[in-house]
Enzyme design. Structure first.
Site, mmCIF file in Angstrom:
data_model
loop_
_atom_site.group_PDB
_atom_site.id
_atom_site.type_symbol
_atom_site.label_atom_id
_atom_site.label_comp_id
_atom_site.label_asym_id
_atom_site.label_seq_id
_atom_site.Cartn_x
_atom_site.Cartn_y
_atom_site.Cartn_z
ATOM 1 N N SER A 92 -13.247 -9.069 1.971
ATOM 2 C CA SER A 92 -11.892 -9.013 1.402
ATOM 3 C C SER A 92 -11.318 -7.604 1.473
ATOM 4 C CB SER A 92 -11.925 -9.478 -0.057
ATOM 5 O OG SER A 92 -10.735 -9.062 -0.692
ATOM 6 N N ARG A 96 0.834 -1.213 0.000
ATOM 7 C CA ARG A 96 0.000 0.000 0.000
ATOM 8 C C ARG A 96 0.864 1.257 0.000
ATOM 9 N NH1 ARG A 96 -2.816 -4.164 2.024
ATOM 10 N NH2 ARG A 96 -5.092 -4.096 2.228
ATOM 11 N N ASP A 142 -4.808 -15.095 7.592
ATOM 12 C CA ASP A 142 -3.520 -15.594 7.077
ATOM 13 C C ASP A 142 -2.810 -16.489 8.093
ATOM 14 O OD1 ASP A 142 -3.963 -14.287 4.732
ATOM 15 O OD2 ASP A 142 -2.720 -12.551 5.218
ATOM 16 N N ARG A 162 -6.411 -17.679 -9.241
ATOM 17 C CA ARG A 162 -7.216 -17.049 -8.174
ATOM 18 C C ARG A 162 -8.300 -16.130 -8.752
ATOM 19 N NH1 ARG A 162 -3.056 -15.048 -3.697
ATOM 20 N NH2 ARG A 162 -5.009 -14.658 -2.593
ATOM 21 N N LYS A 200 -6.722 -18.747 -1.465
ATOM 22 C CA LYS A 200 -5.468 -18.056 -1.148
ATOM 23 C C LYS A 200 -4.372 -18.553 -2.086
ATOM 24 C CE LYS A 200 -7.225 -15.571 2.068
ATOM 25 N NZ LYS A 200 -7.422 -14.152 1.815
ATOM 26 N N ARG A 234 2.903 -19.811 3.302
ATOM 27 C CA ARG A 234 2.418 -20.019 4.675
ATOM 28 C C ARG A 234 2.241 -21.504 4.994
ATOM 29 N NH1 ARG A 234 1.965 -14.715 5.912
ATOM 30 N NH2 ARG A 234 0.778 -13.402 4.477
HETATM 31 C C1 S3P Z 1 -4.510 -8.841 2.222
HETATM 32 C C2 S3P Z 1 -5.806 -9.236 2.420
HETATM 33 C C3 S3P Z 1 -6.193 -10.633 2.636
HETATM 34 C C4 S3P Z 1 -5.008 -11.487 3.037
HETATM 35 C C5 S3P Z 1 -3.821 -11.231 2.166
HETATM 36 C C6 S3P Z 1 -3.390 -9.782 2.259
HETATM 37 C C7 S3P Z 1 -4.233 -7.397 2.003
HETATM 38 O O1 S3P Z 1 -6.746 -11.160 1.444
HETATM 39 O O2 S3P Z 1 -5.352 -12.853 3.008
HETATM 40 O O3 S3P Z 1 -2.732 -12.059 2.525
HETATM 41 O O4 S3P Z 1 -3.069 -6.975 2.116
HETATM 42 O O5 S3P Z 1 -5.183 -6.668 1.709
HETATM 43 P P1 S3P Z 1 -8.286 -10.930 1.007
HETATM 44 O O6 S3P Z 1 -8.516 -9.501 0.932
HETATM 45 O O7 S3P Z 1 -8.405 -11.582 -0.327
HETATM 46 O O8 S3P Z 1 -9.096 -11.610 2.047
#
Ligand code: S3P
Length: 422
Positions: free
Chosen positions: A162, A26, A312, A118, A339, A385
């Site tokens: 999500s 981000r 996670d 995915r 995932k 993981r």
């Molecule tokens: C993440 C959000 C999660 C998480 C991923 C990182 C993020 O996924 O499982 O490892 O940085 O926004 P989802 O948004 O698909 O649930």
């Protein structure tokens, strides 16, 4: 490459685990769109984030990266002259789709074999509703061809919970006319909200509703990245389960949308001590002290409400459940099937190969803890993981587990073995 577990030693001392992956992606994307200068301290140096950095450069960001400090000069987002490859990173691909949807440019996003399996409709549908044109392979998967620009605000309910979908829409909304409202009933991780508030974007968060308006970000931004709770989780598990361990983990991000595992550990009967609290920008951070507690821990039924803030960590929670007395059940976690691998299938299949009694459900599993496992080969489907969780399990039992494709660990936690002193 394979790793074979065997004799292990207790873990003692102090360590800082790898920096937060979610915040690192981000921070780079914010640097790309910020018209001012962005300084990032402690960016994660792992494959997933390196991909995002490379793609930000292809989109026009001038990035200099010296040791702990990354700076991004004023950028102008430009059309990339090649495909943007996000490797293994769902976060990179999905969030960047939201960023570029806001600009009148043509781009193509792809990833490795795992990422290309995915689901991508979850971001393509809302971004198209906002006005972007997105074509997906087989209407569902990467590669995605995107033409952005001329967006309008939408109302979106994040029913799958999500953070990636929510964040893609949030980034796109910065270039959309009108208001975008996102309802996030499950309260997925909120790093994007915190960073956008810090950037003085037009964002208001009220309860589980986020409202955003078109915003030009033009600030000198300083972002400090804490250590990743999701990486700390592996060290925490090892210290709890390997007799003689006691370790302090420094500067760990303890954002409440990420730390459901601490509550689950409490239900198992384990206590992690917070020895110091800090703030990195708007993110809460702490030093955590963890010591051996396996004999006091018991399996439990994990409440569905804790799943999202521990999403996670479920693979390492499964490894803990297999190592302590009693049954552990987890339901309402179907997202685990989408995932880096189908984590429900791999957790159950690999534990069963070790002789652990477990049952697979469509949305979770039940595991009966044991004090003895058998040697086996662990399949990981290149999921970091899964690899790290079974390395911890094999090491605390001191069994010979052959863990395949451990290169995947480079995607999130390059100094995993060093931190574990393995
Ligand atoms: C993440 C959000 C999660 C998480 C991923 C990182 C993020 O996924 O499982 O490892 O940085 O926004 P989802 O948004 O698909 O649930």
């Amino acid at each position: 490459m394979k790793y074979i577990t065997g004799k292990s030693k207790p873990l003692t001392g102090k360590t800082r685990v790898a920096s937060d992956k979610s915040i690192s992606h981000r921070a780079l994307m914010l640097g790309l769109i910020n018209l001012g200068k962005t300084s990032i301290k402690g960016l994660l140096e792992a494959d997933d984030v390196k991909r995002t950095m490379k793609n930000c450069r292809m989109l026009g960001a001038e990035i200099s990266h010296n040791g702990d400090l990354t700076t991004i000069a004023r950028s102008r987002v430009i059309e990339p002259n090649n495909i943007l490859d996000f490797g293994n990173s769902g976060t990179g691909a999905r969030l960047m789709a939201g960023v570029i949807a806001g600009y009148p440019l043509f781009s193509v996003i792809t990833g490795d074999a795992s990422l290309r399996k995915r689901p991508m409709r979850r971001i393509a549908d809302p971004l198209c509703e906002m006005g972007a044109t997105i074509h997906l392979r087989s209407n569902r998967f990467l590669p995605a061809a995107i033409i952005g620009g001329k967006l309008k605000g939408i109302n979106h309910k994040n029913s799958i919970g999500s953070a990636q979908v929510k964040s893609a829409i949030m980034f796109a909304s910065l270039n959309a006319n009108g208001t975008t409202v996102i309802e996030d009933p499950k309260r997925s991780r909120d790093h994007t909200e915190r960073l956008l508030i810090q950037s003085e974007a037009n964002i208001t968060v009220t309860g589980n509703k986020i409202a955003l308006e078109k915003s030009v970000i033009n600030r000198n931004l300083e972002i400090m990245v804490p250590a990743d709770f999701s990486s700390a989780a592996f060290i925490i598990a090892y210290a709890l389960l390997r007799k003689g361990s006691e370790i302090t983990l420094k500067e760990v991000g303890i954002n409440p949308t990420r730390t459901g595992m601490l509550k689950i550990l409490e239900l198992f009967g384990a206590k992690i001590e917070v020895t110091k609290r800090y703030e990195f920008g708007l993110e809460p951070v702490a030093d955590l002290y963890v010591s051996y507690q396996r004999e006091n821990m018991r399996g439990t039924e994990i409440p569905e409400s804790l799943v999202i803030s521990a999403i996670d960590e479920i693979p390492i929670i499964a490894a803990i459940a297999a190592s302590i007395e009693g049954k552990t059940t987890i339901r309402g976690a179907k997202e685990l099937r989408y995932k880096e691998s189908d984590r429900i299938r791999l957790i159950v299949q690999n534990l069963a190969s070790l002789g652990v009694k477990c049952t697979e459900y469509d949305d979770g599993f039940e595991i009966e803890g044991t004090d003895k496992i058998q040697n086996a080969t662990i399949l990981t489907d290149f999921d970091h993981r899964i690899a790290m969780s079974f390395i911890i399990l094999g090491s605390v039992f001191e069994n010979r587990l052959e863990i395949e494709d451990i290169e995947s660990i480079q995607t999130s936690y390059p100094n995993f073995f060093e931190n574990l002193m393995l």
